[in-house]
Design a protein around this motif. Structure first.
Motif, PDB file in Angstrom:
ATOM      1  N   ILE A 183       0.861  -1.188   0.000  1.00  0.00           N
ATOM      2  CA  ILE A 183       0.000   0.000   0.000  1.00  0.00           C
ATOM      3  C   ILE A 183       0.895   1.235   0.000  1.00  0.00           C
ATOM      4  CG2 ILE A 183      -1.857   1.254   1.178  1.00  0.00           C
ATOM      5  CD1 ILE A 183      -2.707  -1.598   0.421  1.00  0.00           C
ATOM      6  N   ASN A 184       0.880   2.006  -1.087  1.00  0.00           N
ATOM      7  CA  ASN A 184       1.686   3.230  -1.167  1.00  0.00           C
ATOM      8  C   ASN A 184       0.952   4.342  -1.902  1.00  0.00           C
ATOM      9  OD1 ASN A 184       1.877   2.236  -3.808  1.00  0.00           O
ATOM     10  ND2 ASN A 184       3.942   3.016  -4.073  1.00  0.00           N
TER      11      ASN A 184
ATOM     12  N   VAL B 149       2.391  -3.963   3.926  1.00  0.00           N
ATOM     13  CA  VAL B 149       3.508  -3.024   4.050  1.00  0.00           C
ATOM     14  C   VAL B 149       3.087  -1.693   3.441  1.00  0.00           C
ATOM     15  CG1 VAL B 149       5.912  -2.539   3.442  1.00  0.00           C
ATOM     16  CG2 VAL B 149       5.218  -4.879   4.002  1.00  0.00           C
ATOM     17  N   MET B 150       3.236  -0.633   4.244  1.00  0.00           N
ATOM     18  CA  MET B 150       2.825   0.700   3.816  1.00  0.00           C
ATOM     19  C   MET B 150       4.019   1.639   3.798  1.00  0.00           C
ATOM     20  SD  MET B 150      -0.365   0.600   6.372  1.00  0.00           S
ATOM     21  CE  MET B 150       0.694  -0.392   7.394  1.00  0.00           C
ATOM     22  N   HIS B 151       4.072   2.462   2.758  1.00  0.00           N
ATOM     23  CA  HIS B 151       5.061   3.535   2.679  1.00  0.00           C
ATOM     24  C   HIS B 151       4.452   4.665   1.869  1.00  0.00           C
ATOM     25  CE1 HIS B 151       6.491   2.886  -1.520  1.00  0.00           C
ATOM     26  NE2 HIS B 151       6.141   1.630  -1.283  1.00  0.00           N
TER      27      HIS B 151
ATOM     28  N   VAL C 268       9.473  -0.726   9.991  1.00  0.00           N
ATOM     29  CA  VAL C 268      10.594  -1.347   9.284  1.00  0.00           C
ATOM     30  C   VAL C 268      11.455  -0.218   8.718  1.00  0.00           C
ATOM     31  CG1 VAL C 268       9.334  -3.473   8.763  1.00  0.00           C
ATOM     32  CG2 VAL C 268       9.258  -1.589   7.132  1.00  0.00           C
ATOM     33  N   PRO C 269      12.750  -0.454   8.544  1.00  0.00           N
ATOM     34  CA  PRO C 269      13.619   0.631   8.059  1.00  0.00           C
ATOM     35  C   PRO C 269      13.148   1.232   6.733  1.00  0.00           C
ATOM     36  CG  PRO C 269      14.940  -1.192   8.869  1.00  0.00           C
ATOM     37  CD  PRO C 269      13.512  -1.660   8.876  1.00  0.00           C
ATOM     38  N   SER C 270      12.775   0.378   5.790  1.00  0.00           N
ATOM     39  CA  SER C 270      12.356   0.824   4.465  1.00  0.00           C
ATOM     40  C   SER C 270      11.230  -0.084   3.978  1.00  0.00           C
ATOM     41  CB  SER C 270      13.537   0.742   3.492  1.00  0.00           C
ATOM     42  OG  SER C 270      13.096   0.830   2.158  1.00  0.00           O
ATOM     43  N   GLY C 271      10.125   0.527   3.566  1.00  0.00           N
ATOM     44  CA  GLY C 271       8.999  -0.272   3.075  1.00  0.00           C
ATOM     45  C   GLY C 271       9.349  -1.091   1.846  1.00  0.00           C
ATOM     46  N   VAL C 272      10.003  -0.461   0.877  1.00  0.00           N
ATOM     47  CA  VAL C 272      10.326  -1.192  -0.362  1.00  0.00           C
ATOM     48  C   VAL C 272      11.372  -2.276  -0.107  1.00  0.00           C
ATOM     49  CG1 VAL C 272       9.584   0.597  -1.961  1.00  0.00           C
ATOM     50  CG2 VAL C 272      11.913   0.627  -1.124  1.00  0.00           C
TER      51      VAL C 272
END
Length: 154
Positions: A41-42, A76-78, A134-138
């Motif tokens: 989800i971004n 996972v969202m960013h 989390v450190p980075s979504g991607v």
């Protein structure tokens, strides 16, 4: 001659049934024990968060189809995807869907980079703890795919 034809037809039907049953049994043996899936989800949720609601409905449909005990699902969202958890603070429907999914062991992971860049305190997001960041979504999505998770972007 008719008796021979009927016997041949009956034999062919029985053989086809055995082949079909064997194929079904083989498919059941190769089906994974759990559906490991990451939902990405971004994006913005649109009018009244309807896109977020639709995405969470997709996750619920997945669980309903395979059973919660056979699903290992992470959302996972960013970027703009973090807005889903901001909207959930005031949108009863989104909040209820997220709560229900969490009760079915769906993990919601938030990108730390997006929090920092957008200057969002995770405490302003619905039901997020430090362990959900989390450190980075991607990078998290890539890691999960490497671990065998299927990728879905609803």
């Amino acid at each position: 001659m008719k008796k021979t034809s009927l016997t041949a037809v009956a034999t062919a039907i029985a053989l086809a049934g055995m082949i079909g049953a064997a194929t079904f049994a083989q498919a059941a043996e190769t089906t994974p024990g759990k559906h490991k899936v990451v939902y990405h989800i971004n994006y913005a949720g649109g009018d009244k968060g309807k896109l977020y609601e639709a995405a969470m409905t997709n996750v619920q449909n997945h669980i309903s189809a395979v059973g919660a005990d056979k699903a290992d699902i992470k959302v996972v969202m960013h970027g703009l995807g973090l807005d889903m958890l901001m909207d959930a603070k005031t949108n009863d429907s989104i909040r209820a869907k997220i709560s229900s999914l969490k009760n079915q062991q769906v993990a919601f992971q938030v990108c730390g980079i997006a929090l920092e860049r957008r200057k969002i305190d995770y405490k302003n997001l619905y039901d997020v703890s430090e362990g959900d960041i989390v450190p980075s979504g991607v990078a998290e999505i890539a890691k999960l795919q490497h671990q065998g998770y299927a990728y879905i972007k609803p």
